[in-house]
Design a protein around this motif. Structure first.
Motif, PDB file in Angstrom:
ATOM      1  N   ALA A   1      -6.374  64.172  32.226  1.00 53.30           N
ATOM      2  CA  ALA A   1      -6.788  64.751  30.947  1.00 53.30           C
ATOM      3  C   ALA A   1      -7.009  66.255  31.080  1.00 53.30           C
ATOM      4  O   ALA A   1      -6.684  67.027  30.172  1.00 53.30           O
ATOM      5  N   GLY A   2      -7.546  66.689  32.212  1.00 53.10           N
ATOM      6  CA  GLY A   2      -7.788  68.114  32.409  1.00 53.10           C
ATOM      7  C   GLY A   2      -6.526  68.945  32.463  1.00 53.10           C
ATOM      8  O   GLY A   2      -6.568  70.160  32.229  1.00 53.10           O
ATOM      9  N   ASP A   3      -5.400  68.313  32.788  1.00 59.66           N
ATOM     10  CA  ASP A   3      -4.137  69.045  32.851  1.00 59.66           C
ATOM     11  C   ASP A   3      -3.729  69.602  31.498  1.00 59.66           C
ATOM     12  O   ASP A   3      -2.955  70.556  31.429  1.00 59.66           O
ATOM     13  N   LEU A   4      -4.213  69.012  30.418  1.00 60.45           N
ATOM     14  CA  LEU A   4      -3.839  69.463  29.078  1.00 60.45           C
ATOM     15  C   LEU A   4      -4.293  70.892  28.816  1.00 60.45           C
ATOM     16  O   LEU A   4      -3.708  71.590  27.990  1.00 60.45           O
ATOM     17  N   LEU A   5      -5.338  71.331  29.507  1.00 59.74           N
ATOM     18  CA  LEU A   5      -5.896  72.668  29.285  1.00 59.74           C
ATOM     19  C   LEU A   5      -5.442  73.680  30.332  1.00 59.74           C
ATOM     20  O   LEU A   5      -5.895  74.827  30.306  1.00 59.74           O
ATOM     21  N   ASP A   6      -4.564  73.272  31.235  1.00 62.07           N
ATOM     22  CA  ASP A   6      -4.155  74.172  32.319  1.00 62.07           C
ATOM     23  C   ASP A   6      -3.556  75.471  31.798  1.00 62.07           C
ATOM     24  O   ASP A   6      -3.805  76.551  32.346  1.00 62.07           O
ATOM     25  N   GLY A   7      -2.726  75.378  30.761  1.00 61.46           N
ATOM     26  CA  GLY A   7      -2.082  76.576  30.226  1.00 61.46           C
ATOM     27  C   GLY A   7      -3.094  77.580  29.708  1.00 61.46           C
ATOM     28  O   GLY A   7      -2.999  78.787  29.999  1.00 61.46           O
TER      29      GLY A   7
ATOM     30  N   PRO B   1      -7.834  78.160  37.519  1.00 63.51           N
ATOM     31  CA  PRO B   1      -7.151  79.148  38.338  1.00 63.51           C
ATOM     32  C   PRO B   1      -7.510  80.551  37.944  1.00 63.51           C
ATOM     33  O   PRO B   1      -7.681  80.889  36.799  1.00 63.51           O
ATOM     34  N   SER B   2      -7.622  81.426  38.937  1.00 61.64           N
ATOM     35  CA  SER B   2      -7.856  82.843  38.691  1.00 61.64           C
ATOM     36  C   SER B   2      -7.026  83.620  39.669  1.00 61.64           C
ATOM     37  O   SER B   2      -6.703  83.156  40.756  1.00 61.64           O
ATOM     38  N   ARG B   3      -6.668  84.856  39.282  1.00 63.32           N
ATOM     39  CA  ARG B   3      -5.831  85.676  40.130  1.00 63.32           C
ATOM     40  C   ARG B   3      -6.405  87.075  40.173  1.00 63.32           C
ATOM     41  O   ARG B   3      -7.121  87.515  39.287  1.00 63.32           O
TER      42      ARG B   3
ATOM     43  N   VAL C   1       0.654  69.395  22.551  1.00 65.76           N
ATOM     44  CA  VAL C   1      -0.294  69.781  23.609  1.00 65.76           C
ATOM     45  C   VAL C   1      -0.014  69.070  24.937  1.00 65.76           C
ATOM     46  O   VAL C   1       0.049  69.711  25.990  1.00 65.76           O
ATOM     47  N   PRO C   2       0.159  67.745  24.957  1.00 65.93           N
ATOM     48  CA  PRO C   2       0.399  67.093  26.261  1.00 65.93           C
ATOM     49  C   PRO C   2       1.799  67.328  26.818  1.00 65.93           C
ATOM     50  O   PRO C   2       2.063  66.994  27.974  1.00 65.93           O
ATOM     51  N   LEU C   3       2.701  67.889  26.011  1.00 66.72           N
ATOM     52  CA  LEU C   3       4.078  68.042  26.462  1.00 66.72           C
ATOM     53  C   LEU C   3       4.249  69.211  27.428  1.00 66.72           C
ATOM     54  O   LEU C   3       5.187  69.221  28.224  1.00 66.72           O
ATOM     55  N   GLY C   4       3.365  70.223  27.357  1.00 60.96           N
ATOM     56  CA  GLY C   4       3.471  71.348  28.276  1.00 60.96           C
ATOM     57  C   GLY C   4       3.333  70.920  29.727  1.00 60.96           C
ATOM     58  O   GLY C   4       4.223  71.187  30.553  1.00 60.96           O
ATOM     59  N   PRO C   5       2.232  70.237  30.107  1.00 56.24           N
ATOM     60  CA  PRO C   5       2.116  69.746  31.486  1.00 56.24           C
ATOM     61  C   PRO C   5       3.230  68.774  31.855  1.00 56.24           C
ATOM     62  O   PRO C   5       3.684  68.742  32.997  1.00 56.24           O
ATOM     63  N   TRP C   6       3.687  67.983  30.883  1.00 52.92           N
ATOM     64  CA  TRP C   6       4.767  67.034  31.149  1.00 52.92           C
ATOM     65  C   TRP C   6       6.063  67.764  31.500  1.00 52.92           C
ATOM     66  O   TRP C   6       6.771  67.391  32.444  1.00 52.92           O
ATOM     67  N   VAL C   7       6.363  68.832  30.767  1.00 58.80           N
ATOM     68  CA  VAL C   7       7.588  69.603  31.007  1.00 58.80           C
ATOM     69  C   VAL C   7       7.526  70.323  32.352  1.00 58.80           C
ATOM     70  O   VAL C   7       8.541  70.460  33.041  1.00 58.80           O
ATOM     71  N   GLU C   8       6.333  70.774  32.745  1.00 58.94           N
ATOM     72  CA  GLU C   8       6.187  71.600  33.945  1.00 58.94           C
ATOM     73  C   GLU C   8       6.819  70.962  35.166  1.00 58.94           C
ATOM     74  O   GLU C   8       7.448  71.642  35.993  1.00 58.94           O
TER      75      GLU C   8
ATOM     76  N   SER D   1       3.633  76.666  26.649  1.00 59.35           N
ATOM     77  CA  SER D   1       3.236  75.614  25.717  1.00 59.35           C
ATOM     78  C   SER D   1       1.910  75.956  25.044  1.00 59.35           C
ATOM     79  O   SER D   1       1.764  75.851  23.825  1.00 59.35           O
ATOM     80  N   ALA D   2       0.921  76.371  25.848  1.00 58.81           N
ATOM     81  CA  ALA D   2      -0.375  76.755  25.283  1.00 58.81           C
ATOM     82  C   ALA D   2      -0.215  77.916  24.315  1.00 58.81           C
ATOM     83  O   ALA D   2      -0.844  77.956  23.243  1.00 58.81           O
ATOM     84  N   TRP D   3       0.642  78.862  24.657  1.00 55.33           N
ATOM     85  CA  TRP D   3       0.874  80.033  23.806  1.00 55.33           C
ATOM     86  C   TRP D   3       1.469  79.602  22.469  1.00 55.33           C
ATOM     87  O   TRP D   3       1.008  80.025  21.399  1.00 55.33           O
TER      88      TRP D   3
END
Length: 422
Positions: free
Chosen positions: A206-212, A419-421, A63-70, A352-354
Motif C-alpha cells: 500500500a505504501g508504494d502508491l505514494l512513492d512518486g 527517499p531523499s537525495r 494512482v496504483p498504475l504508476g508503481p505497477w508500470v515501474e 504518474s504522481a505528476w
C-alpha cells in the motif's frame, strides 16, 4: 545519434505513434460534450460532470498504475494502453449505432480514457529515458512539443468540419482508430528493452502508491517544479469555461471566432518548441527554464480585459500567442529537466504522481472557478485567476538550485520509505 539530431529508427516510430494519437485526440476535441448535449440532451450540470468527474475519477484510478508500470517493460504497457483507449472509445459509436448509448457510458469511457492517458504518459516518459542518452532528451521533448502544437492547429478545424458534416460520433471513431494505429506503430519499433531490476512478480504494498509523491517532495527542484506546474496549469485551464461563457454569451462572438482565437495562436507553441534547444544552447537550461516559466505567467491576466468586436478578438489572440509561445519554450525544457533529475528506477512512479496531481488539480480548480464565476461574474473570476498566476513564478526553482544534471542520479534503495537525495 547526435549527428544531425537523428534519434534513430525506434524513436521515429514512437514519435510517429505519438503524432497519430495526438491528431486523433484533437480531431475529437469537444466531441463528448457535444454528444451529451445533441444526442443525449444532457443539461449543464451533466456536461460539467462529464468534464470534471471523468478526469478526477480517472486520475484516482491511475494512482496504483504508476508503481505497477515501474517494474514492467514499458513498450508492452504503451501498446496495452493504446488498445484500452481504442476499445473504450469504440464502444461509443457502436452503442450509438445500436441506439443504446447512455450518459453513464460516456462518463465511464471518459474515466477509462483518462486513466489510460496517465498510464501511457507515465510509461512513455520512462521509456524515452531508457531509449535515448541524456544529451538527446531535449531534442526529443522539443519534437514531441512541436508535434503537440501542430496537431492542435490542424486537428480542431478538421474535427469541427467533420462534426458539422457527419456528427460528433464520427470523430470519436476516428480518435479510436488513431490509438489503434499508435499501438501498431509502437509494435513496429522492435528492439530489446531491458528488464526492470525489480522482479515483475513482486507484490505491491500500500505504501508504494505514494512513492512518486515522496520522491518529488524529497527533492527541492522537483518539488518546486511540481507545485509550479500544478498551480499554473490548473489556473489556466480553470478559466477556459468562463472565457467561453464571456465570449460566446455576453460579448457575442460567433463560434468560429472563438475557435480562431485559440487555434491560430497555437503557432506560437510550434515556434517556441523549435526555439527551445537553440535558446538552451545559448543561455543554458537553468536560465531558460526559469525565464520562460516566469514569462508565461504574465499573459493570462490580460484576458480579463477582453471586449467585443475585432479589438477584443485581437486581444485574446495576442494574449494566447504570448502565453502559448512561452509554454512552447518552457514545456520541453521542463520535461527534460524532470527526466534528468529522476533516477531511472523512479521515473514511472514520479511521472504518474505528476500526471495524477495535474488532472486532479485541474478538475478541482475548474469546479472552484465555476462557482466563483457564478458568484463574481466571469470577467472578475478570470481576472482573479490571472492575478494568482502572477505569483506562480515564486514557486519556480531559485537560480542557485535550478540544476538539471547531465548525469544519471543514483538509484534509491527500495527499502527506504521516504527517499531523499543530496
Amino acid at each position: 545519434m547526435r549527428s544531425g539530431h537523428r534519434l534513430g529508427r525506434r524513436f521515429g516510430w514512437l514519435w510517429g505513434a505519438y503524432g497519430t494519437s495526438a491528431l486523433g485526440t484533437w480531431l475529437a476535441f469537444g466531441s463528448f460534450p457535444l454528444i451529451a448535449v445533441q444526442v443525449l440532451h444532457a443539461g449543464p450540470a451533466e456536461v460539467a460532470a462529464l468534464s470534471c468527474a471523468g478526469a478526477a475519477v480517472g486520475a484516482a484510478a491511475a494512482v496504483p498504475l504508476g508503481p505497477w508500470v515501474e517494474f514492467r517493460r514499458k513498450r508492452p504497457v504503451l501498446i496495452a494502453m493504446d488498445l484500452v483507449r481504442f476499445a473504450a472509445l469504440l464502444t461509443v459509436p457502436a452503442a450509438f449505432a445500436l441506439g443504446v448509448l447512455t450518459f453513464l457510458q460516456l462518463l465511464l469511457v471518459s474515466v477509462v480514457v483518462a486513466a489510460a492517458d496517465i498510464t501511457f504518459r507515465t510509461a512513455s516518459g520512462a521509456y524515452v529515458k531508457t531509449l535515448l542518452p541524456a544529451e538527446d532528451l531535449l531534442v526529443a521533448q522539443a519534437r514531441f512539443e512541436s508535434t503537440a502544437w501542430t496537431t492542435t492547429i490542424i486537428g480542431p478545424p478538421l474535427g469541427g468540419a467533420a462534426i458539422g458534416l457527419l456528427g460528433p460520433v464520427v470523430t470519436v471513431a476516428a480518435d479510436a482508430v488513431s490509438y489503434l494505429l499508435s499501438a501498431l506503430g509502437i509494435r513496429a519499433m522492435g528492439g530489446d528493452e531491458p528488464r526492470p531490476e525489480h522482479r515483475e512478480g513482486a507484490r505491491m504494498r500500500a505504501g508504494d502508491l505514494l512513492d512518486g509523491w515522496r520522491y518529488i517532495l524529497a527533492d527541492e527542484v522537483l518539488r518546486r517544479l511540481f507545485f509550479n506546474t500544478a498551480s499554473f496549469n490548473g489556473l489556466v485551464m480553470a478559466v477556459q469555461p468562463l472565457l467561453a461563457v464571456l465570449m460566446l454569451g455576453r460579448l457575442g462572438f460567433a463560434p468560429w471566432e472563438y475557435g480562431l482565437a485559440f487555434a491560430a495562436p497555437s503557432i506560437g507553441g510550434l515556434i517556441g518548441s523549435r526555439l527551445a534547444r537553440p535558446l538552451v544552447t545559448r543561455f543554458g537550461q537553468r536560465q531558460v527554464l526559469v525565464a520562460a516559466g516566469a514569462l508565461r505567467a504574465l499573459w493570462p491576466v490580460g484576458l480579463a480585459f477582453v471586449g467585443p468586436g475585432v479589438a477584443g478578438l485581437m486581444l485574446v489572440m495576442g494574449v494566447e500567442l504570448g502565453l502559448i509561445f512561452c509554454c512552447g519554450v518552457f514545456n520541453p525544457v521542463h520535461a527534460t529537466c524532470r527526466l534528468r533529475l529522476t533516477a531511472t528506477d523512479r521515473v514511472a512512479r514520479t511521472l504518474s504522481a505528476w500526471a495524477v496531481t495535474a488532472k486532479a488539480s485541474t478538475a478541482l480548480l475548474t469546479a472552484v472557478w465555476g462557482v466563483l464565476g457564478g458568484l463574481l461574474g466571469p470577467r472578475t473570476a478570470i481576472g482573479l485567476a490571472g492575478v494568482l498566476l502572477l505569483a506562480t513564478p515564486l514557486l519556480l526553482p531559485r537560480r542557485a538550485e535550478a540544476r538539471c544534471p547531465e548525469t544519471e542520479p543514483e538509484p534509491e534503495p527500495e527499502s527506504d520509505p521516504a527517499p531523499s537525495r543530496t
